[in-house]
Motif scaffolding. Sequence first.
Motif, short mmCIF file in Angstrom:
data_model
loop_
_atom_site.label_atom_id
_atom_site.label_comp_id
_atom_site.label_asym_id
_atom_site.label_seq_id
_atom_site.Cartn_x
_atom_site.Cartn_y
_atom_site.Cartn_z
N PHE A 24 57.27 1.96 31.62
CA PHE A 24 58.25 2.21 30.56
C PHE A 24 58.21 3.66 30.11
N GLN A 25 57.21 4.40 30.57
CA GLN A 25 57.05 5.79 30.16
C GLN A 25 58.13 6.66 30.81
N LYS A 26 58.82 7.43 30.00
CA LYS A 26 59.80 8.38 30.52
C LYS A 26 59.14 9.73 30.81
N ASP A 27 58.02 10.00 30.18
CA ASP A 27 57.28 11.24 30.37
C ASP A 27 56.33 11.07 31.56
N ASP A 28 56.43 11.96 32.56
CA ASP A 28 55.64 11.84 33.79
C ASP A 28 54.14 11.86 33.53
N LYS A 29 53.66 12.73 32.63
CA LYS A 29 52.22 12.83 32.38
C LYS A 29 51.69 11.56 31.72
N LYS A 30 52.40 11.03 30.75
CA LYS A 30 51.98 9.77 30.10
C LYS A 30 51.97 8.63 31.11
N LEU A 31 52.96 8.62 32.00
CA LEU A 31 53.02 7.60 33.05
C LEU A 31 51.77 7.67 33.92
N LYS A 32 51.36 8.87 34.30
CA LYS A 32 50.19 9.04 35.16
C LYS A 32 48.89 8.64 34.46
N ILE A 33 48.76 8.96 33.18
CA ILE A 33 47.55 8.58 32.43
C ILE A 33 47.46 7.06 32.33
N MET A 34 48.56 6.43 31.99
CA MET A 34 48.57 4.96 31.91
C MET A 34 48.27 4.34 33.29
N MET A 35 48.76 4.98 34.33
CA MET A 35 48.55 4.46 35.68
C MET A 35 47.07 4.45 36.07
N VAL A 36 46.31 5.43 35.60
CA VAL A 36 44.86 5.48 35.88
C VAL A 36 44.18 4.25 35.28
N VAL A 37 44.46 3.97 34.03
CA VAL A 37 43.87 2.81 33.35
C VAL A 37 44.26 1.52 34.07
N PHE A 38 45.51 1.41 34.41
CA PHE A 38 46.03 0.25 35.13
C PHE A 38 45.30 0.07 36.47
N ASN A 39 45.14 1.16 37.23
CA ASN A 39 44.51 1.06 38.55
C ASN A 39 43.03 0.69 38.46
N LEU A 40 42.33 1.17 37.46
CA LEU A 40 40.92 0.81 37.30
C LEU A 40 40.78 -0.68 36.98
N ASN A 41 41.66 -1.21 36.15
CA ASN A 41 41.65 -2.64 35.87
C ASN A 41 41.97 -3.43 37.15
N HIS A 42 42.95 -2.95 37.89
CA HIS A 42 43.35 -3.62 39.13
C HIS A 42 42.21 -3.61 40.16
N LEU A 43 41.43 -2.54 40.18
CA LEU A 43 40.27 -2.44 41.07
C LEU A 43 39.34 -3.64 40.87
N VAL A 44 38.96 -3.89 39.64
CA VAL A 44 38.05 -5.00 39.33
C VAL A 44 38.72 -6.33 39.66
N HIS A 45 40.00 -6.45 39.34
CA HIS A 45 40.76 -7.68 39.63
C HIS A 45 40.69 -8.02 41.13
N TYR A 46 40.95 -7.03 41.98
CA TYR A 46 40.94 -7.28 43.42
C TYR A 46 39.54 -7.53 43.96
N LEU A 47 38.54 -6.87 43.41
CA LEU A 47 37.17 -7.15 43.84
C LEU A 47 36.82 -8.61 43.56
N LEU A 48 37.20 -9.10 42.38
CA LEU A 48 36.91 -10.50 42.04
C LEU A 48 37.70 -11.47 42.90
N LEU A 49 38.86 -11.05 43.39
CA LEU A 49 39.63 -11.90 44.30
C LEU A 49 39.11 -11.81 45.74
N GLY A 50 38.20 -10.85 45.98
CA GLY A 50 37.63 -10.70 47.32
C GLY A 50 38.51 -9.90 48.27
N SER A 51 39.45 -9.13 47.74
CA SER A 51 40.33 -8.33 48.58
C SER A 51 39.85 -6.88 48.56
N ILE A 52 39.02 -6.53 49.53
CA ILE A 52 38.39 -5.21 49.59
C ILE A 52 39.43 -4.11 49.79
#
Length: 177
Positions: A24-52
């Motif tokens: 929903f971010q229109k500002d590119d820098k804010k979008l990228k910062i939020m994306m980092v947080v999102f990807n770190l959460n997704h990392l743990v999610h996929y590890l728990l699902l067993g998808s290396i």
Amino acid sequence: MNDQLFFAQLLGFLSFLLGVCTFFQKDDKKLKIMMVVFNLNHLVHYLLLGSIVSALSALLSAFRTVTAIYVSSLVVALLFIVIGLSSAIYFADSIWELWPMLGMSIGTYAVFVLKGIKMRIAFLIGAVCWLINNILVGSIGGTLLEATLITVNLSTIIRLVRDNRQMAKVEESVIGH
């Protein structure tokens, strides 16, 4: 459902919320910062699902996005893409496991090279790759996320196009008078 799978799916739903806020971010820098947080959460999610390969893709996405906040370089983008695709080929047990790395590669090119509407169109294509992956690995939140992100991203693209048209009209009226 065992505790690990329950927690994995819970993190998938958290990724869903983080991902929607990101795009929903229109500002590119804010979008990228939020994306980092999102990807770190997704990392743990996929590890728990067993998808290396999915987890590795999320990790590389987080690193590349942090880097892309400070650097805009095709060479750096290609370096991340080569590392990602090489790793995916090494770790994948089947061709179907390459979807997240394809999505990561498209996203990498987008955050390093593209801006504005073009960046979001690339994210849209990458989201389709991640949608396929999430269906294959059984990520409920991830599947909902990518389906929603496709819609949200389209909405943001439309808003940006509308903003650009309004700005062009204002500039035209100022120059014309």
